[in-house]
Design a protein around this motif. Structure first.
Motif, short mmCIF file in Angstrom:
data_model
loop_
_atom_site.label_atom_id
_atom_site.label_comp_id
_atom_site.label_asym_id
_atom_site.label_seq_id
_atom_site.Cartn_x
_atom_site.Cartn_y
_atom_site.Cartn_z
N GLU A 44 69.15 37.22 17.63
CA GLU A 44 69.77 37.26 18.96
C GLU A 44 71.10 38.00 18.94
OE1 GLU A 44 71.58 33.78 16.91
OE2 GLU A 44 69.55 34.59 17.08
N GLN A 45 71.69 38.18 17.77
CA GLN A 45 72.97 38.89 17.66
C GLN A 45 72.78 40.40 17.58
OE1 GLN A 45 75.16 36.85 18.58
NE2 GLN A 45 76.40 36.32 16.82
N ASP B 202 74.74 37.91 5.23
CA ASP B 202 74.07 36.63 5.49
C ASP B 202 73.68 36.47 6.97
OD1 ASP B 202 74.55 35.12 2.76
OD2 ASP B 202 76.43 36.11 3.28
N PRO B 203 72.99 37.43 7.56
CA PRO B 203 72.58 37.25 8.96
C PRO B 203 71.57 36.12 9.14
CG PRO B 203 71.63 39.26 8.04
CD PRO B 203 72.64 38.78 7.05
N GLY C 211 81.10 41.80 0.55
CA GLY C 211 80.54 40.60 -0.05
C GLY C 211 79.72 39.74 0.89
N GLY C 212 78.99 38.80 0.26
CA GLY C 212 78.19 37.82 0.98
C GLY C 212 77.90 36.63 0.09
N HIS C 213 76.99 35.78 0.52
CA HIS C 213 76.45 34.63 -0.21
C HIS C 213 77.20 33.33 0.05
CE1 HIS C 213 74.07 32.43 -3.03
NE2 HIS C 213 74.98 32.33 -3.96
N SER C 214 78.53 33.34 0.02
CA SER C 214 79.28 32.09 0.20
C SER C 214 79.64 31.83 1.66
CB SER C 214 80.54 32.09 -0.67
OG SER C 214 81.38 33.17 -0.34
N HIS C 215 79.35 32.78 2.54
CA HIS C 215 79.61 32.65 3.98
C HIS C 215 81.11 32.43 4.24
CE1 HIS C 215 75.29 30.73 4.21
NE2 HIS C 215 75.29 31.98 3.79
N SER D 64 75.15 34.26 9.98
CA SER D 64 74.54 34.43 11.31
C SER D 64 75.29 35.40 12.21
CB SER D 64 74.38 33.06 12.00
OG SER D 64 73.59 32.20 11.21
N VAL D 65 76.10 36.27 11.64
CA VAL D 65 76.70 37.43 12.31
C VAL D 65 77.59 37.05 13.50
CG1 VAL D 65 76.27 39.85 12.91
CG2 VAL D 65 74.48 38.54 11.78
N PRO D 66 78.54 36.12 13.32
CA PRO D 66 79.51 35.93 14.40
C PRO D 66 80.46 37.12 14.49
CG PRO D 66 80.14 34.65 12.47
CD PRO D 66 78.79 35.24 12.17
#
Length: 473
Positions: free
Chosen positions: A38-39, A32-33, A219-223, A243-245
């Protein structure tokens, strides 16, 4: 004595062979980027650093690569900057997130063709006319370790991914778990089986009980922010917030042809001091668009939450069209807050990146209430924001279904359920509010970001601090 010496020699040879057979698979993953370009210079530095240690590093994204930054989403080839950055970093594969479809069918097909990485999704079958080169899985050779990567995407309450239905026509979608089980043959073909999942944390955990043949779920989607990785039913599950923290570095140890150890660790991207210079140059190139910096209005007070932003959006719809009432799906407000000060074109495009049309529909008060409930059901049970009215909503705590809804005008008087109102909303919101109403809506001929930009320019100064439109009980 000879027996002891023979046994010791045998043990030494066995241990030596075991050590020689011990191999490691290293994976760098994000999810979920949402176009957080900027990351990517720092992410590129992380990839370079790990690759220096582990030349066969496998780099993966669990989807939703786009929709979040106008620098990416409004590029002349929409969403190409993210593809270019992923190419440069050396991604091997991505899952298909629901927001990949924001590019529409032709746009997604074009982006896939521009990527040097694979796009994987087992539970979608695009019509051949789209020329969309999506594969269900791919087997990667990572230094002699065969890794089968299977892609999967979530379906919403309407049986399709959560994107505008018009962008999903002539694409067939299948139930995720049933589809995954059809690829169990990967267990016999590969040393490692990895599920690249855009299903969400809850589904990943639930499905893990049914997938003993899978080693790891990226996994992804639910952040969902996991602290590295979690073990569920013998499967390592990873995921990070949007957003790739962070990125995740997963290590699987194999011995005797089997995975014997699994671990995952977080790597902070935002605080990383180094950067990949080539990726940084690309980001600077893509960012040189002064149009996004144009100031539209000044926020005299901060927006402290999504509801205040949602109220502003709904007011914009009304002010620019003269309609009676408006509403906006909560999931369509893509930023959580905004400080006091300038509101720019870029701010609007981050808040509403989807380029949906504004739609007008003529419905009775009763039909509008039904649309609002339908929108709630199909937008992850988030009640929509409204304009020109307020809503009192009672939610059943056991089922999370709407038990009762009451609509009031701005003077606190109940809306006439038999009266017909002119209502405006974005095309996606209307599409996920299906009811048996007579009027299904028609486009006003302008996109919602343009409506919001026009409103802000006309207002020049705005303040929505403390504004509420919903009373949810």
């Amino acid at each position: 004595m000879k027996k002891i010496i023979t046994f010791s020699l045998f043990l030494f040879v066995a241990l030596t062979l075991s050590a020689q057979d011990r191999r490691e698979l290293h994976i760098l993953s994000i999810n979920d980027p949402h176009a957080a370009i900027e990351q990517f210079p720092r992410l590129g530095y992380i990839a370079d650093s790990l690759r220096a240690l582990y030349p066969d590093l496998l780099i993966l994204s669990a989807g939703d690569n786009r929709s979040g930054d106008p620098i990416n989403d409004m590029f002349e080839i929409p969403a190409y900057p993210m593809v270019a950055l992923m190419n440069q970093i050396g991604f091997h594969a991505t899952a298909v997130g629901n927001h990949e479809f924001d590019s529409n069918q032709e746009g997604l097909a074009r982006l896939i063709g521009l990527g040097t990485f694979s796009t994987l999704c087992a539970n979608m079958e695009p019509d051949p006319k789209w020329k969309m080169h999506v594969k269900p899985y791919q087997i990667f050779d990572c230094g002699g370790i065969s890794v089968g990567v299977l892609g999967i995407t979530a379906l919403g309450s309407m049986g399709i991914p959560e994107s505008h239905p018009a962008r999903l026509t002539d694409i067939k979608f299948m139930e995720p778990l049933e589809t995954i089980q059809k690829f169990q043959f990967l267990r016999d073909k590969c040393d490692v089986v990895l599920l690249l999942s855009h299903l969400g944390y809850t589904s990943d955990v639930q499905f893990s009980a049914e997938l003993p043949w899978v080693d790891i779920i990226v996994g992804g989607h639910s952040h969902t922010q996991i602290q590295g990785g979690e073990m569920h039913n013998g499967i390592l599950i990873t995921q990070n917030s949007k957003s790739v923290p962070f990125a995740t570095h997963s290590t699987l140890v194999l011995a005797g042809g089997k995975v014997v150890e699994k671990k995952a660790e977080l790597i902070a991207v935002k605080g990383m001091p180094g950067e990949n210079k080539t990726v940084a140059e690309l980001v600077r190139y893509f960012s040189e668009n002064p149009a996004f910096k144009r100031v539209l209005a000044v926020a005299e007070t901060p927006f402290d939450n999504r509801e205040e932003l949602g109220c502003m959006v709904c007011d914009a719809y009304l002010a620019e069209t003269g309609a009676d009432l408006s509403y906006q799906n909560a999931g369509g407000v893509r930023i959580e807050n905004h400080p006091a000060g300038d509101m720019t074109v870029g701010d609007v495009m981050k808040m509403d990146p989807f380029q949906n049309d504004l739609v007008e529909v003529h419905v009775t008060g009763k039909e509008l209430a039904e649309m609002l409930v339908s929108c709630y059901d199909n937008d992850k049970q988030r009640f929509p924001y409204v304009g020109g009215m307020t809503c009192e909503v009672v939610i059943d705590p056991a089922t999370q279904k709407v038990k009762k809804i009451t609509l009031f005008d701005l003077n606190g008087k109940k809306l006439n359920l038999k009266k017909t109102y002119r209502v405006v909303s974005n095309s996606y919101t209307v599409a996920v509010s299906p009811t048996n109403r007579a009027d299904q809506g028609q486009s006003v001929g302008i996109t919602t970001p343009d409506i919001i930009k026009n409103y802000l320019e006309h207002q020049k100064k705005i303040s929505f601090q403390g504004r509420k439109c919903l009373d949810i009980k």
